[in-house]
Design an enzyme around this catalytic site. Structure first.
Site, mmCIF file in Angstrom:
data_model
loop_
_atom_site.group_PDB
_atom_site.id
_atom_site.type_symbol
_atom_site.label_atom_id
_atom_site.label_comp_id
_atom_site.label_asym_id
_atom_site.label_seq_id
_atom_site.Cartn_x
_atom_site.Cartn_y
_atom_site.Cartn_z
ATOM 1 N N GLU A 3 0.887 -1.182 0.000
ATOM 2 C CA GLU A 3 0.000 0.000 0.000
ATOM 3 C C GLU A 3 0.913 1.217 0.000
ATOM 4 O OE1 GLU A 3 -3.120 -0.030 -0.313
ATOM 5 O OE2 GLU A 3 -3.755 -2.019 0.317
ATOM 6 N N CYS A 21 -2.371 8.987 2.501
ATOM 7 C CA CYS A 21 -1.977 8.527 1.166
ATOM 8 C C CYS A 21 -3.059 8.809 0.122
ATOM 9 C CB CYS A 21 -1.606 7.053 1.186
ATOM 10 S SG CYS A 21 -2.891 6.006 1.873
HETATM 11 P P1 NAD Z 1 9.987 7.300 4.856
HETATM 12 O O1 NAD Z 1 9.944 6.845 3.453
HETATM 13 O O2 NAD Z 1 11.300 7.423 5.550
HETATM 14 O O3 NAD Z 1 9.116 6.322 5.784
HETATM 15 C C1 NAD Z 1 7.790 5.966 5.460
HETATM 16 C C2 NAD Z 1 7.421 4.769 6.349
HETATM 17 O O4 NAD Z 1 8.182 3.635 5.939
HETATM 18 C C3 NAD Z 1 7.778 4.970 7.819
HETATM 19 O O5 NAD Z 1 6.766 4.399 8.613
HETATM 20 C C4 NAD Z 1 9.104 4.228 7.992
HETATM 21 O O6 NAD Z 1 9.274 3.712 9.297
HETATM 22 C C5 NAD Z 1 8.953 3.110 7.008
HETATM 23 N N1 NAD Z 1 10.237 2.652 6.465
HETATM 24 C C6 NAD Z 1 11.210 3.402 5.925
HETATM 25 N N2 NAD Z 1 12.227 2.622 5.484
HETATM 26 C C7 NAD Z 1 11.863 1.343 5.762
HETATM 27 C C8 NAD Z 1 12.468 0.080 5.540
HETATM 28 N N3 NAD Z 1 13.650 -0.038 4.905
HETATM 29 N N4 NAD Z 1 11.811 -1.025 5.959
HETATM 30 C C9 NAD Z 1 10.617 -0.952 6.569
HETATM 31 N N5 NAD Z 1 9.979 0.217 6.797
HETATM 32 C C10 NAD Z 1 10.590 1.354 6.389
HETATM 33 O O7 NAD Z 1 9.264 8.674 4.883
HETATM 34 P P2 NAD Z 1 8.645 9.550 6.038
HETATM 35 O O8 NAD Z 1 9.311 10.880 6.038
HETATM 36 O O9 NAD Z 1 8.502 8.828 7.341
HETATM 37 O O10 NAD Z 1 7.197 9.692 5.435
HETATM 38 C C11 NAD Z 1 6.978 10.467 4.283
HETATM 39 C C12 NAD Z 1 6.742 9.651 3.075
HETATM 40 O O11 NAD Z 1 6.284 8.362 3.403
HETATM 41 C C13 NAD Z 1 5.652 10.311 2.274
HETATM 42 O O12 NAD Z 1 6.198 10.939 1.170
HETATM 43 C C14 NAD Z 1 4.708 9.213 1.886
HETATM 44 O O13 NAD Z 1 4.879 8.865 0.546
HETATM 45 C C15 NAD Z 1 5.130 8.025 2.666
HETATM 46 N N6 NAD Z 1 4.111 7.511 3.578
HETATM 47 C C16 NAD Z 1 3.056 6.888 3.017
HETATM 48 C C17 NAD Z 1 2.075 6.380 3.839
HETATM 49 C C18 NAD Z 1 0.877 5.686 3.254
HETATM 50 O O14 NAD Z 1 -0.142 5.610 3.921
HETATM 51 N N7 NAD Z 1 0.965 5.125 2.047
HETATM 52 C C19 NAD Z 1 2.167 6.531 5.204
HETATM 53 C C20 NAD Z 1 3.280 7.177 5.745
HETATM 54 C C21 NAD Z 1 4.272 7.658 4.911
#
Ligand code: NAD
Length: 483
Positions: free
Chosen positions: A256, A290
């Site tokens: 997702e 999202c």
């Molecule tokens: P990010 O990409 O660093 O992290 C997003 C999420 O992924 C966080 O919960 C983080 O803990 C997890 N994550 C990151 N690297 C991971 C890995 N290698 N393995 C497992 N989990 C991992 O970004 P952020 O600054 O925390 O959030 C912003 C971005 O994340 C946004 O641009 C958005 O696209 C995305 N996001 C999407 C959703 C969604 O509902 N689809 C939710 C939260 C964040």
């Protein structure tokens, strides 16, 4: 600005093999309230040994949970639904303290998720196979659906309760144990879920909660032969990385991922209603959703009227600490999101767009960014091409249906989409023409327990919710027997 508050907060822990495990010398990370910038607690990171204990516990639990009666799974899920309603206030408060959303939104997130538990409780009793008519009279052919095995789930901070419970309920309802790595910045909701499953009588080892450096934890779990399926909610970039790890190990996955949802406002729509609804929906959870509407395409004849009302409504949003009762938009969850918002605004400005309202950080303390409306945003600008994941609405006019469908479909995202029109012909063309996993026309009707939620293109694969919800957690076994 509403004033911040200083409530008590219980330090989070790990949950492995039916036991809550405190830091006890493990590495910890600070949990920060984004409304105040203050550290409110410390989260222990799982050691490699902890992760291996969780894997072993889940593997042991699978041996019996896979054969558990659907009635038993249903009973546990239903009880968790009841407990969610009973405990919603306390859980919601934890969510607000950790990631900032208004308390009413946090409590509603928990209460609404009771329905996800109930839906999975009902549907898990209907995981049917089928009998295929044989070619010989003494042959019986059956298609069985069996739980895939131990699942590893990775969930984000924007809906810390909702994202976790949907994956956990689907896995457990299908007969699969789960190891979940929730959001390190907002951990309390996932632990509250673990407590509810324990209190509802879930056997130990079926649900395990771990924390750590996301890349390290996910890699360790995905590489383990014990894990047979992964489910991730988060950004496209991280999703691609995890999908490549899982693909190399031939593991199933549900993804997702991010979106950049187009909104098409046609001149024949009820413009005032559309503007009012969109101004509320856009800034829910400070736009960190999202499926948040992000690219606003407004047909030329109604541009002025729509923009005037949309901007006026946006200016009425009350930004502040999520615990203050009149706050309608809290802070962003982290300082890095505030920084990102500044970049979107600067890029738009440099390409000739107008910042109609907002466009700036609100205070030095806390992660507050003003609800922002950008008009005449260029299609190539950051705000129109990259998911803002924050309180920014980028708006641009359009002439006709063909043009707007082309522009709406121009990105690799394909999560949600929205259209406002009173023409059934336009509505049909939009349903057929938009490249998105979800299309909402004249209202916002997605993310219900009984309807599938998921994206296409770069926005992911697989669905959560609806009758599709168990598909990702089941494997198909064909059995043929001759007497
Ligand atoms: P990010 O990409 O660093 O992290 C997003 C999420 O992924 C966080 O919960 C983080 O803990 C997890 N994550 C990151 N690297 C991971 C890995 N290698 N393995 C497992 N989990 C991992 O970004 P952020 O600054 O925390 O959030 C912003 C971005 O994340 C946004 O641009 C958005 O696209 C995305 N996001 C999407 C959703 C969604 O509902 N689809 C939710 C939260 C964040």
């Amino acid at each position: 600005m509403n004033q911040p508050t200083h409530p008590a907060y219980e330090d989070p822990c790990l949950y492995i093999d039916g036991e809550f495990v405190a830091a006890e010398g493990r590495r910890t990370q600070a949990i920060v309230n984004p409304a105040t910038g203050q550290t409110i607690g410390h989260l222990p990171h799982a050691t490699r040994e902890d992760l291996d204990r969780a894997l072993a516990a889940a593997e042991r639990a699978f041996a019996s949970w896979r054969h558990s009666s659907p009635m038993e799974r249903s009973r546990v899920l239903r009880r968790v639904g009841e407990l969610s309603r009973e405990r919603a206030q306390a859980i919601g408060r934890g969510i607000t303290l950790e990631m900032g959303k208004p308390l009413a939104e946090a409590v509603a997130e928990v209460v609404n998720c009771a329905e996800h538990c109930e839906w999975h409780a009902e549907e898990c009793r209907r995981i049917y196979g089928r009998v295929v008519p044989p070619r010989l009279p003494n042959v019986r052919q059956m298609v069985l659906r069996e739980p895939v095995g131990v699942c590893a789930a990775f969930t984000p901070w924007n809906f810390p309760y909702n994202q976790a419970i949907r994956k956990i309920a689907a896995a457990i309802g299908a007969g699969c144990p789960v190891i979940i790595k929730g959001p390190e910045d907002a951990p309390s909701a996932v632990l509250a879920i673990a407590r509810m499953f324990r209190d509802a009588g879930l056997p130990k080892g079926v649900l395990n909660v771990v924390w750590g450096v996301p890349a390290e934890v996910s890699e360790h779990l995905i590489r383990s032969p014990i894990v047979r399926k992964i489910s991730f909610t988060g950004s496209v970039a991280v999703g691609r990385h995890l999908a490549s790890l899982a693909g190399a190990q031939m593991k199933r996955m549900t993804m997702e991922l991010g979106g950049h949802s187009p909104v098409l406002v046609f001149a024949d729509a009820d413009i005032d209603r559309a503007a009012d609804m969109l101004a509320t929906f856009k800034f829910r959870n400070a736009g960190q959703v999202c499926v948040s509407p992000t690219r606003f395409f407004v047909q030329e004849p109604c541009w002025d009227r729509f923009m005037e009302r949309f901007i006026a409504k946006t200016r009425q949003i009350k930004v502040g600490d999520g615990l203050a009762p009149d706050t309608t938009m809290g802070p962003l969850a982290h300082a890095r999101r505030v920084e990102a918002m500044g970049q979107f605004v600067e890029d738009a400005r440099s390409r000739g767009a107008r910042i109609e309202t907002g466009g700036e950080r609100l205070t030095e303390a806390g992660c507050f960014f003003a609800p922002t409306v950008i008009s005449h945003a260029h299609d190539a600008s950051m705000a129109m091409t990259q998911e803002p994941f924050g309180p920014i609405a980028a708006c641009a006019p359009f002439r006709d249906l063909d043009e707007v469908l082309k522009r709406a479909n121009a990105l690799a995202y394909g999560l949600s989409s929205y259209a406002f029109t009173t023409s059934t012909r336009t509505a049909l063309a939009v349903q057929n023409g938009l490249e998105a996993g979800m299309v909402n026309i004249n209202h916002f009707g997605q993310a219900l327990a009984e309807t599938p939620f998921g994206g296409i293109k770069d926005s992911g694969m697989g669905s959560e919710g609806g009758t599709e919800t168990f598909d990702g957690y089941l494997v198909t076994k064909f059995v043929t027997q001759m007497d």
